[in-house]
Motif scaffolding. Structure first.
Motif, short mmCIF file in Angstrom:
data_model
loop_
_atom_site.label_atom_id
_atom_site.label_comp_id
_atom_site.label_asym_id
_atom_site.label_seq_id
_atom_site.Cartn_x
_atom_site.Cartn_y
_atom_site.Cartn_z
N ASP A 25 0.88 -1.17 0.00
CA ASP A 25 0.00 0.00 0.00
C ASP A 25 0.91 1.21 0.00
OD1 ASP A 25 -2.43 -1.39 0.04
OD2 ASP A 25 -2.30 -1.66 2.21
N THR A 27 2.08 5.16 -0.31
CA THR A 27 1.64 6.51 -0.01
C THR A 27 2.55 7.46 -0.79
OG1 THR A 27 3.15 6.71 1.88
CG2 THR A 27 0.92 5.87 2.35
N CYS A 37 6.57 4.25 -0.32
CA CYS A 37 6.03 5.53 -0.75
C CYS A 37 6.69 5.99 -2.05
CB CYS A 37 6.17 6.59 0.35
SG CYS A 37 7.87 7.00 0.78
N ASN A 85 0.02 1.09 -6.90
CA ASN A 85 -1.09 0.64 -6.07
C ASN A 85 -2.11 -0.19 -6.84
OD1 ASN A 85 -0.69 1.50 -3.30
ND2 ASN A 85 -0.73 3.57 -4.11
#
Length: 137
Positions: A25, A27, A37, A85
């Motif tokens: 996941d 970010t 990320c 993602n």
């Protein structure tokens, strides 16, 4: 095992077909710990390791040299965020393991297709030629 051959700016990369087994996941990177990320359109952190997508050059964000580079860089960053993602991927080796900044150089694949190539097709990056070129005028 069936192998898929993917053409890249560095020649041919061989990766197992349907071997996309990495995911997270993601970010957008900010202050603090960087685990999974996105930094910009060609750099991201995955499992605490900084990855530079080896087959593309995206507009700079730190710092951008002009307003059009900033806008394009933000669009590339958002697309990479969405692509990472969107499902499992594979990290394939490039022509060398790391760049001069210590970032791991990898070609990011999904279903045998280069995610960098997807950024190029969207005109948010260009093929990496081994040298940085400006994005302003």
């Amino acid at each position: 095992m069936l192998l898929a051959i993917v053409a890249t700016a560095f020649g041919t990369c061989v990766a197992p077909a349907n071997a996309d087994d990495l995911s997270a996941d993601f970010t957008i990177c900010g202050e603090g710990r960087r685990v999974n990320c996105v930094v910009d359109g060609d750099t991201f952190w995955f499992k605490r390791q900084k990855i530079r997508i080896a087959d593309v050059d995206a507009p700079e964000l730190s710092p951008p040299r002009c307003e059009s580079e900033r806008r394009s860089g933000m669009a590339a960053k958002q697309m990479l965020f969405a692509l990472l993602n969107a499902g499992p991927f594979t990290l394939a080796p490039a022509d060398r393991d790391a760049d001069r900044y210590g970032r791991k150089l990898r070609i990011v694949l999904r279903n045998g297709q280069s995610i960098g190539g997807m950024l190029i097709a969207a005109k948010l990056a260009r093929p990496w030629t081994g040298a940085r070129r400006g994005w302003c005028g």
